[in-house]
Scaffold this active site. Structure first.
Site, PDB file in Angstrom:
ATOM      1  N   ASP A 140       0.826  -1.201   0.000  1.00 34.16           N
ATOM      2  CA  ASP A 140       0.000   0.000   0.000  1.00 34.16           C
ATOM      3  C   ASP A 140       0.861   1.253   0.000  1.00 34.16           C
ATOM      4  OD1 ASP A 140      -2.015   1.835   0.175  1.00 34.16           O
ATOM      5  OD2 ASP A 140      -2.365   1.533   2.321  1.00 34.16           O
TER       6      ASP A 140
ATOM      7  N   ARG B  94     -11.078  -0.356   2.616  1.00 36.99           N
ATOM      8  CA  ARG B  94     -12.538  -0.406   2.701  1.00 36.99           C
ATOM      9  C   ARG B  94     -13.182  -0.551   1.317  1.00 36.99           C
ATOM     10  NH1 ARG B  94     -12.487   5.216   5.707  1.00 36.99           N
ATOM     11  NH2 ARG B  94     -10.512   4.251   6.304  1.00 36.99           N
TER      12      ARG B  94
ATOM     13  N   LYS C   1       1.682   7.920   0.597  1.00 34.85           N
ATOM     14  CA  LYS C   1       2.125   7.917   1.987  1.00 34.85           C
ATOM     15  C   LYS C   1       3.517   8.538   2.101  1.00 34.85           C
ATOM     16  CE  LYS C   1      -0.217   3.602   3.334  1.00 34.85           C
ATOM     17  NZ  LYS C   1      -0.980   4.116   4.478  1.00 34.85           N
TER      18      LYS C   1
ATOM     19  N   GLU D 299      -8.063   2.690   0.923  1.00 38.06           N
ATOM     20  CA  GLU D 299      -8.353   1.708  -0.125  1.00 38.06           C
ATOM     21  C   GLU D 299      -8.870   0.390   0.407  1.00 38.06           C
ATOM     22  OE1 GLU D 299      -5.284  -0.129   1.700  1.00 38.06           O
ATOM     23  OE2 GLU D 299      -5.334   2.000   1.211  1.00 38.06           O
TER      24      GLU D 299
END
Length: 500
Positions: A272, A353, A279, A351
């Site tokens: 991720d 969810r 991030k 993402e």
């Protein structure tokens, strides 16, 4: 390492090392007094010298004593309390293991079954001891040129002081072995780097597990399948990556064919980056652990097939990689989920969810008794609960209580957070049915609120394991295998109800 149990005279048991507990102040319990008598008072004389204060976790290794068959005696302090806590039992077991791993003996006998532990019977104590031992020998050095030295210790035996207790101690050790095997599977997957552990790899691991067990069948849905199903939210996450997404369906048939299954849904974001909502670079390597929800489901299924439970269980692994690219979803994009609800994606780093909402909709087709999703979903959960307990929400209070009880029994706890309607308002969007984030307040809860909108047709619970799935930084950095013990206990409890 193998764990077993037997009933024998502690004085006559032949082993490389016999482990016994010593209370603070050098006080001997019934077993200690029996051993002391057998060695003509040598044990009590040794303790009177003050070499072991008996504080919890202190150890003293003693060479073989006349009258006792064990080659060595390992004394481990149990503290001042007559009734130990679970934490203390784990501490003294781990301390004993540290010493045992440094020895040349191939086996050890733990004579700790008579220690009184709050809320634990012989089965519960045996499981805690066994799981602690098995977790303590876990090593992940697959990519090290210099492998860790193998320890000599290959077997630990739990000593039952009476034949009446042997069956429960044996059962506790057997269950712990299955749970530890499952947790180790989860840890291995979590610790793998993202360049190897991608969605297709997770699907392959599930297929390999299915081939090894007759009651387990595996189905893998590809990108084309997801598009046909209308999983627009799921695909919005996957479209920025060169790695294709996978939805893995695991069917365990332990009960009758017409018996409704329990369903476990795992978030499997194999890496991720945050997507376009990138991030920060520091610590981003740990985002390989964002698939620990899916890894947990796989590990729980590994334990499930070993335990051969008489229930039906479905596992759904929602696997994708969240990357920034020219094909990636943009903040502000609107997608249509499988349920027909439209979602405004305000933050592409929310993402998990999105893959879960479509997977929760897909879960309806199995007409499940209950659905539990497991996800490293929000950093807010770490702020709220730290790394000690998992966050828990849901729409069915009896299911919530079952999970909380399982967590207590497994010493792998969760804490219930509110899921009040007032929080739902934070997800309002002026352009779509729902936004994928709810602002800075109560981030863990609003994430649960988002998922709840896709889980209205069955009993559902959500476990946020962002704080418990891995240890961040330091020498102990790595996947923990949680909450495999909790979920396996939940299934054990449901199996017990089925037999009743």
């Amino acid at each position: 390492m193998l764990i077993n149990a037997k009933h024998a005279d502690a004085c006559k048991v032949k082993t490389a090392c016999l482990v016994i507990g010593i209370a603070e102040g050098g006080k001997l319990d019934t077993l200690g007094k029996t051993l002391d008598t057998a060695c003509d008072g040598a044990l009590s004389k040794l303790l009177k010298r003050g070499d072991l204060a008996g504080k919890a976790g202190q150890t003293l290794l003693v060479p073989g004593l006349a009258g006792i068959s064990a080659e060595r005696l390992l004394l481990v302090g149990t503290g001042k309390d007559k009734t130990l806590s679970e934490r203390t039992l784990r501490k003294i077991t781990a301390s004993a293991l540290t010493t045992l791993k440094s020895l040349g003996g191939k086996d050890a006998v733990f004579a700790l079954s008579e220690q009184s532990v709050k809320g634990r019977d012989h089965y519960g104590k045996a499981r805690l001891i066994s799981e602690t031992l098995l977790q303590g020998v876990y090593v992940f050095d697959r990519f090290k040129s210099q492998k860790a030295d193998a320890i000599a210790l290959k077997q630990c035996t739990l000593l039952a002081s009476s034949k009446a207790d042997l069956a429960e101690i044996t059962r506790g050790a057997q269950h712990a072995q299955a749970i530890a095997d499952g947790a180790a599977f989860t840890r291995d997957l979590g610790n793998l780097p993202g360049n190897l552990c991608h969605p297709s790899f997770i699907a392959e691991q599930a297929q390999a597990l299915g081939k090894a067990h007759k009651k387990l069948s595996i189905e893998v849905l590809t990108e084309k399948d997801l598009l046909k199903l209308g999983m627009g939210a799921f695909m919005a996450v996957a479209q920025g990556s060169a790695q294709p997404p996978r939805l893995v369906i695991m069917h365990y048939q332990g009960g009758a064919k017409d018996e409704a299954p329990y369903a476990l849904v795992g978030k499997g974001i194999t890496f991720d980056t945050g997507g376009i909502s990138l991030k920060p670079g520091a610590g981003m390597d740990e985002m390989k652990y964002d698939m620990c929800g899916a890894a947990t489901v796989l590990g729980t299924f590994r334990a499930l097939v070993e335990l051969d439970l008489p229930i039906n269980v479905v596992g759904l692994l929602a696997c994708a990689e969240n990357m920034p690219s020219g094909h990636a979803t943009r903040p502000g994009d609107i997608v249509t989920s499988m349920s027909g609800q439209t979602v405004e994606i305000l933050n592409t780093d929310a993402e998990g969810r999105l893959v879960l909402c479509d997977t929760l909709t897909y879960a309806e087709r199995f007409k499940p008794r209950a659905v539990i999703d497991i996800a490293t979903l929000t950093g807010a959960c770490i702020v709220a609960l730290g790394s000690n307990v998992s966050g828990l929400m849901g729409n069915h209070e009896p299911l919530i209580k079952q999970i909380l009880k399982a967590g207590e029994s497994a010493d792998d706890r969760a804490w219930q957070l509110p899921l009040y309607d007032e929080y739902q308002e934070q997800l309002d969007s002026p352009f779509a049915d729902i936004a994928n984030i709810g602002g800075p307040k109560a981030g863990t809860i609003t994430a649960g609120c988002f998922l709840s909108r896709f889980a209205k047709n069955y009993h559902w619970a959500h476990l946020d394991i962002a704080g418990t799935a891995w240890v961040s930084g330091g020498k102990d950095k790595g996947a923990t295998g949680r909450p495999v013990p909790m979920l396996t206990q939940y299934l054990l409890d449901r199996a017990a109800e089925a037999k009743a």
